[in-house]
Design a protein around this motif. Structure first.
Motif, PDB file in Angstrom:
ATOM      1  N   THR A  26       0.987  -7.128   1.929  1.00 47.24           N
ATOM      2  CA  THR A  26       0.065  -6.029   2.198  1.00 47.24           C
ATOM      3  C   THR A  26       0.107  -5.724   3.683  1.00 47.24           C
ATOM      4  O   THR A  26       0.521  -6.552   4.515  1.00 47.24           O
ATOM      5  CB  THR A  26      -1.369  -6.369   1.759  1.00 47.24           C
TER       6      THR A  26
ATOM      7  N   GLY B 247       0.372  -8.111  -2.759  1.00 43.89           N
ATOM      8  CA  GLY B 247       0.102  -7.379  -3.986  1.00 43.89           C
ATOM      9  C   GLY B 247       1.231  -7.615  -4.966  1.00 43.89           C
ATOM     10  O   GLY B 247       2.309  -8.073  -4.594  1.00 43.89           O
TER      11      GLY B 247
ATOM     12  N   GLU C 177       0.812  -1.220   0.000  1.00 42.50           N
ATOM     13  CA  GLU C 177       0.000   0.000   0.000  1.00 42.50           C
ATOM     14  C   GLU C 177       0.846   1.271   0.000  1.00 42.50           C
ATOM     15  O   GLU C 177       0.384   2.331  -0.415  1.00 42.50           O
ATOM     16  CB  GLU C 177      -0.944   0.029   1.220  1.00 42.50           C
TER      17      GLU C 177
ATOM     18  N   LYS D 256      -1.067  -4.045  -8.419  1.00 41.90           N
ATOM     19  CA  LYS D 256      -2.427  -4.551  -8.242  1.00 41.90           C
ATOM     20  C   LYS D 256      -2.434  -5.546  -7.090  1.00 41.90           C
ATOM     21  O   LYS D 256      -1.435  -6.221  -6.817  1.00 41.90           O
ATOM     22  CB  LYS D 256      -2.959  -5.190  -9.516  1.00 41.90           C
ATOM     23  N   VAL D 257      -3.574  -5.621  -6.422  1.00 43.77           N
ATOM     24  CA  VAL D 257      -3.752  -6.586  -5.338  1.00 43.77           C
ATOM     25  C   VAL D 257      -3.946  -7.962  -5.966  1.00 43.77           C
ATOM     26  O   VAL D 257      -4.648  -8.095  -6.967  1.00 43.77           O
ATOM     27  CB  VAL D 257      -4.959  -6.204  -4.452  1.00 43.77           C
ATOM     28  N   SER D 258      -3.334  -8.963  -5.375  1.00 45.74           N
ATOM     29  CA  SER D 258      -3.506 -10.327  -5.855  1.00 45.74           C
ATOM     30  C   SER D 258      -4.951 -10.773  -5.632  1.00 45.74           C
ATOM     31  O   SER D 258      -5.507 -10.584  -4.552  1.00 45.74           O
ATOM     32  CB  SER D 258      -2.555 -11.268  -5.099  1.00 45.74           C
TER      33      SER D 258
ATOM     34  N   PRO E 256      -4.913 -12.315  -0.965  1.00 48.44           N
ATOM     35  CA  PRO E 256      -5.125 -10.932  -0.527  1.00 48.44           C
ATOM     36  C   PRO E 256      -4.054 -10.412   0.430  1.00 48.44           C
ATOM     37  O   PRO E 256      -3.976  -9.213   0.654  1.00 48.44           O
ATOM     38  CB  PRO E 256      -6.499 -10.981   0.143  1.00 48.44           C
TER      39      PRO E 256
END
Length: 154
Positions: free
Chosen positions: A151, A124, A8, A115-117, A121
């Motif tokens: 993350t 990323g 993030e 991008k987030v996986s 979760p």
């Protein structure tokens, strides 16, 4: 500020500079003997009959040096460390000019996409544009590593 740079915390356009690192003749030959024993990576005589003309580093060696230099840059800069979880690949790897003994390399790595996986979760995916130059400001390597980052915990 966090002790860790999480997914993030990374933004498109953020980056790091790394290097310089001067590559030696024996280093080129040692890598080639172990991993890429083609004549133009082993001796000037072997390279003389090719477009290289003189001993040149394996592209795989140059790529490995980029990783070495990036990690050294993260280790020596003040502040938090990235929460990297390993890479899942490299896109667009190009060896643009030969690297010769005595060349001094430097580079940059800049975030170009994230991008987030969907399946994991807790991580990323970050793509970066990595470029390396020699002491003559000639590009010697370009690639887009795809790296997983942790993350931020909930």
């Amino acid at each position: 500020m966090s002790e860790v740079i999480y997914f993030e915390d990374m933004a498109v356009g953020n980056g790091i500079e790394f290097g310089p690192l001067t590559i030696g003749r024996e280093e080129i030959i040692a890598f080639a003997r172990e991993f890429d024993p083609q004549p133009f990576h082993l001796s000037d005589e072997g390279a003389a009959a090719t477009h290289f003309g003189t001993l040149s580093s394996s592209g795989w060696h140059t790529t490995a040096l980029s990783m070495k230099m990036m990690l050294a840059a993260w280790e020596t800069r003040p502040g938090p460390r990235p929460a990297a979880l390993g890479a899942i690949g490299v896109d667009e790897l190009r060896w643009l000019n030969p690297v010769h003994a005595g060349d001094t390399l430097r580079g940059t790595s800049k975030v170009i996409e994230k991008k987030v996986s969907r399946s994991r979760p807790e991580m990323g995916i970050v793509k970066s544009q990595v470029i390396m130059w020699n002491q003559h400001d000639e590009k010697v390597l370009s690639m887009v590593p795809i790296v997983m980052f942790r993350t931020r915990p909930a």
